[in-house]
Design a protein around this motif. Sequence first.
Motif, PDB file in Angstrom:
ATOM      1  N   CYS A 208       0.827  -1.209   0.000  1.00  0.00           N
ATOM      2  CA  CYS A 208       0.000   0.000   0.000  1.00  0.00           C
ATOM      3  C   CYS A 208       0.862   1.260   0.000  1.00  0.00           C
ATOM      4  CB  CYS A 208      -1.022   0.001   1.143  1.00  0.00           C
ATOM      5  SG  CYS A 208      -0.349   0.009   2.780  1.00  0.00           S
TER       6      CYS A 208
ATOM      7  N   LYS B 253       2.832   1.299  -3.769  1.00  0.00           N
ATOM      8  CA  LYS B 253       2.065   1.251  -5.003  1.00  0.00           C
ATOM      9  C   LYS B 253       0.980   2.314  -5.076  1.00  0.00           C
ATOM     10  CE  LYS B 253       4.089  -2.559  -6.520  1.00  0.00           C
ATOM     11  NZ  LYS B 253       5.036  -2.495  -7.629  1.00  0.00           N
ATOM     12  N   PHE B 254       0.633   2.928  -3.940  1.00  0.00           N
ATOM     13  CA  PHE B 254      -0.465   3.892  -3.953  1.00  0.00           C
ATOM     14  C   PHE B 254      -0.037   5.205  -3.320  1.00  0.00           C
ATOM     15  CE2 PHE B 254      -2.233  -0.355  -3.778  1.00  0.00           C
ATOM     16  CZ  PHE B 254      -3.151  -0.332  -4.812  1.00  0.00           C
ATOM     17  N   ASP B 255      -0.757   6.257  -3.696  1.00  0.00           N
ATOM     18  CA  ASP B 255      -0.544   7.550  -3.063  1.00  0.00           C
ATOM     19  C   ASP B 255      -1.724   7.845  -2.168  1.00  0.00           C
ATOM     20  OD1 ASP B 255       1.887   8.622  -3.768  1.00  0.00           O
ATOM     21  OD2 ASP B 255       1.185   9.047  -5.807  1.00  0.00           O
ATOM     22  N   PHE B 256      -1.440   8.193  -0.931  1.00  0.00           N
ATOM     23  CA  PHE B 256      -2.547   8.579  -0.056  1.00  0.00           C
ATOM     24  C   PHE B 256      -2.016   9.530   1.004  1.00  0.00           C
ATOM     25  CE2 PHE B 256      -0.700   4.584   1.289  1.00  0.00           C
ATOM     26  CZ  PHE B 256      -0.480   4.739   2.637  1.00  0.00           C
ATOM     27  N   TYR B 257      -2.932  10.314   1.585  1.00  0.00           N
ATOM     28  CA  TYR B 257      -2.532  11.257   2.612  1.00  0.00           C
ATOM     29  C   TYR B 257      -2.116  10.491   3.856  1.00  0.00           C
ATOM     30  CZ  TYR B 257      -4.739  14.565  -0.485  1.00  0.00           C
ATOM     31  OH  TYR B 257      -5.069  15.313  -1.579  1.00  0.00           O
ATOM     32  N   GLY B 258      -1.096  10.980   4.524  1.00  0.00           N
ATOM     33  CA  GLY B 258      -0.641  10.344   5.747  1.00  0.00           C
ATOM     34  C   GLY B 258       0.359   9.238   5.497  1.00  0.00           C
TER      35      GLY B 258
ATOM     36  N   LEU C 131       3.617   9.690   7.439  1.00  0.00           N
ATOM     37  CA  LEU C 131       3.374   9.421   8.866  1.00  0.00           C
ATOM     38  C   LEU C 131       3.360   7.914   9.106  1.00  0.00           C
ATOM     39  CD1 LEU C 131       2.565  10.549  11.680  1.00  0.00           C
ATOM     40  CD2 LEU C 131       0.202  10.152  10.997  1.00  0.00           C
ATOM     41  N   LEU C 132       2.685   7.198   8.230  1.00  0.00           N
ATOM     42  CA  LEU C 132       2.604   5.736   8.367  1.00  0.00           C
ATOM     43  C   LEU C 132       4.006   5.114   8.284  1.00  0.00           C
ATOM     44  CD1 LEU C 132       0.828   3.227   8.571  1.00  0.00           C
ATOM     45  CD2 LEU C 132       0.595   3.260   6.094  1.00  0.00           C
TER      46      LEU C 132
ATOM     47  N   THR D  46       6.794   6.477   9.075  1.00  0.00           N
ATOM     48  CA  THR D  46       7.513   6.767  10.319  1.00  0.00           C
ATOM     49  C   THR D  46       7.034   5.856  11.436  1.00  0.00           C
ATOM     50  OG1 THR D  46       7.520   9.052   9.591  1.00  0.00           O
ATOM     51  CG2 THR D  46       8.235   8.630  11.833  1.00  0.00           C
ATOM     52  N   LEU D  47       5.720   5.648  11.503  1.00  0.00           N
ATOM     53  CA  LEU D  47       5.185   4.811  12.579  1.00  0.00           C
ATOM     54  C   LEU D  47       5.705   3.374  12.461  1.00  0.00           C
ATOM     55  CD1 LEU D  47       1.487   6.046  12.902  1.00  0.00           C
ATOM     56  CD2 LEU D  47       3.424   6.457  14.427  1.00  0.00           C
TER      57      LEU D  47
ATOM     58  N   LEU E 250      -7.544  11.951   6.108  1.00  0.00           N
ATOM     59  CA  LEU E 250      -6.332  11.172   6.264  1.00  0.00           C
ATOM     60  C   LEU E 250      -6.525   9.785   5.646  1.00  0.00           C
ATOM     61  CD1 LEU E 250      -3.699  11.895   7.782  1.00  0.00           C
ATOM     62  CD2 LEU E 250      -4.446  10.257   9.496  1.00  0.00           C
TER      63      LEU E 250
ATOM     64  N   ALA F 242      -6.975   8.872   2.767  1.00  0.00           N
ATOM     65  CA  ALA F 242      -7.755   8.730   1.542  1.00  0.00           C
ATOM     66  C   ALA F 242      -6.777   8.757   0.380  1.00  0.00           C
ATOM     67  CB  ALA F 242      -8.745   9.869   1.421  1.00  0.00           C
TER      68      ALA F 242
ATOM     69  N   SER G 179      -4.702  -4.133   1.836  1.00  0.00           N
ATOM     70  CA  SER G 179      -3.349  -4.028   2.382  1.00  0.00           C
ATOM     71  C   SER G 179      -3.267  -2.911   3.406  1.00  0.00           C
ATOM     72  CB  SER G 179      -2.329  -3.814   1.259  1.00  0.00           C
ATOM     73  OG  SER G 179      -2.623  -2.653   0.534  1.00  0.00           O
TER      74      SER G 179
END
Lengths: 305, 298, 349
Positions: A102, A105-110, A113-114, A116-117, B2, B4, B17
């Motif tokens: 994820c 392969k995909f662009d998403f907001y956050g 942050l993910l 880093t977590l 967030l 999205a 995933s």
Amino acid sequence: MAALAATSSLAVKPSPHGAGPRVIRNPWWVRAFFMTVALLFVLCFLVLPLVAVFTEALRKGMSAYFHSFTDPDVLSALRLTLLTAAIAVPANLVFGVAAAWCIAKFDFYGKSLLTTLIDLPFAVSPVISGLIYVLVFGLQGWFGPYLGAGDHPWFGAWFNAQDIRIIFAVPGIVLATIFVTFPFVARELIPLMQAQGNDEEYAALTLGASGWQTFWRVTVPNIKWGLFYGVILCNARAMGEFGAVSVVSGHIRGETNTLPLHVEILYNEYNFVAAFAVSSLLALLALLTLLLKSLVEWRAKKGGA
Amino acid sequence: MLLARTQRSVLPGFGLSLGFTLAYLGLIVLVPLAAAFLKTAGMSWPDFWAVASSPRVVASFKVSFGISLFAALVNAVFGLILAWVLVRYSFPGRRLVDGLVDLPFALPTAVAGIALTAIYAQNGWVGQWLDPLWARGIQRLSNLIPWVNWPEFLGVKLAFDRPGIFIALTFIGLPFVVRTLQPVLNELEPELEEVAATLGANRWQTMTRVVFPELMPALITGFALAFARAVGEYGSVVFIAGNMPMHSEITPLLIITKLEQYDYQGATAIAVVMLVASFVLLLCINLLQKWSRRYYRF
Amino acid sequence: MSVQVHNIRKTFGHYTALADVSLAVKSGKLTALLGPSGSGKTTLLRIIAGLEYADPGSGQIQFHGEDVTNVPAGKRKVGFVFQHYALFRHMTVFANIAFGLRVRRHNRPPQAEITDRVHKLLKLVQLENLAERFPHQLSGGQRQRIALARALAVEPKVLLLDEPFGALDAKVRKELRRWLRQFHEGIHLTTLFVTHDQEEALEIADEVVVMNQAKIEQVGSPQEVYDRPATPFVYEFLGNVNVLQAKSLANSGTPSSLSALQAGGHIYVRPHDIEVVPHETGAPGIPAVLRYIHAAGPQARLTLEQVENRATVDAEISRAELVRLDLRINSLVLLRPRQIRCFAEDYAI
């Protein structure tokens, strides 16, 4: 985002410049000095400890060395170590692939942050990694009172019925191990898959492959060396973890001892030969890890990961 | 919004995933970590402060952070030299040494701990030579500069004292500096050194004014990583440290001690201080890397 | 200052980069080292700069008659500009240009003079207002000019440029090479630049040195090397060329056929040196069939096939000529070379 365990990675490109300029270089005595300092440093901090493990283990001869492995406690510790790794590594492998899929392969907001977590467990002291599980599942913890006490309408009854203990038992050891080895596979795959891009997956989809077919026949073959790389590092840490496991283990001989914990027990009992004999097993595992790691790096350098 | 998606993609599996990733991350990492913070939130501020500022805890902070800092500095210097040698010089056994650099990552910390103890203890291979030298050196220093308590500050022996902690933390942090510097050194264009030479700079000027500034961001990152790792290290230190309260007791050990006394609140309070410190450090490293990526790549 | 290269040899292991190369670079001129990749041109430039040493026992490098073979790079007073600029990323444009002055041990100019000189150089390369920028904030063309200013700051006697426009896109490249030409008119510094682009070399250089396979093939003005190539390689490397069998030309009965027959081997003709006439004229010429017409551009390019041996020939004629001839695909024509060049068989490439 940052590599909190910025170890070598397959995603790092092989050197374009290698040995640097040919004519413009340091005078020979500077080079000799650097070489001497570097090799002495390596000798004192890397080579000697490794050699020490094996010489100390063989101090009383071969038979004493092999006798150490006949102890049933050692064997049960070995079994528990293998079991822990056998659960923790596949769990983090599945997670690593899903997270890399994820994120890469995909662009998403956050997203950052993910990322880093996911790195977070590397920033946490092993002891604290164990501690937080004690806080959640221990007798003083959130679920602790329900474990074994049976006074909670749902949890307690269920845990009671299953006779499940988590802290000072095997599940706690496994959970703590999963925590400390959490980022290994993901952080290896994310940069690799980002570098590879989506083009091959798109091509497969236009040729009529289903999502799963694309994943198994296109993505997995492309990332298999990165995957293997992440798995061997994850496994080395899972089998060798000491601090986190020590906090949640309870140190019951023959029951909740992993190999590293058993090394400590033997050492504190002044049974040095046995302690180093068990250590030598773990050192061999480390050497095997380094060897496989070098091989994978060499392969990746030779012809694409 | 967030999480999205910013754009539709034809690739499948985003929801699955991402959902699995978030659930797993939440259960394994975030919820347990939150437990530590919630546990301290249950303490009153004076209680928390009383634990965090008690002399034994403060002494352990000084030992952990101080010696980690020193070990990371030593690693920065020697790691720089080692990375330089590994990238720039070719010599027999170079690949072997290169592979060995990762040993501290691969060797279980407990094994490292007892092996280092065996070497640097008074009767060990290196200890039997170096230990008396160290003791004599401390004696000399005390005579020379009597107003500093040198035996307290630097320890009187190698193993089972402060120098032992330093040795273990140096071992643990060694790969970080080398491995962050190596790719940067590899990508360092030889042309930079050549152009400096044609402009009349001598080798020393080229190294200090051209090469070193190029390596600086990676060196600081490697240093910070080594420091962060050393602060939390437990397994390799406890065997060689001597673990004397107020003198050579590291913070992670103190957390375990508190736990064994069923002082959960105390242990958690100390842990939260350390967690905050390492998160701040992680943030700094991230910012540093972001900055240097923007600044140093074109 | 002139540069002389005497019998320089350079090998890397089994690979010969330069085979006993000799060259005299004229003072104050803009000289191009032209050749395909691997021809040894960059190695020669680096040896002149002192960034590479020639094989021990091979010849000399002289600056104005003075032997500098063993003088280190920093003391040769050369300015070197790399293809990828090699700007110091952690320094501002100002600090980059001032670097060579600031590292001086002896007669380091005072700060005020350094500032003054850097600003003069920035003006010279027309980037006055970028002094406090960092390299990553500049465009490729700007970086190249800063690299040039930095090299000029130490007042070199010779300026060496390694593929100076190689990393730029086509449009900027054209602008910058015209600029370099004008710039050189203004300073008249002995300048040697390496390029693999023949158009670039022919357009801006006073003198072109064509290199191939570790050797120098020809030295001369752009017109000389284009009009009178010394070797088949130079002929092929500088512009398009047709290689014809001497035999076919001899059979054609054109005026130049006799000498062609005597020389034997191959005949070299540039496409624009071929006259195309309709077959019906019956004039002497090589019979060929017209296969394609590429009419886009100032000249029409024709692809023809010789009747005798089916070998392909390219010809260029003006578009007016194309209209006048009223040629059709697959029509039969005669080819009449206006200017040919023969090389003895052993010269073949």
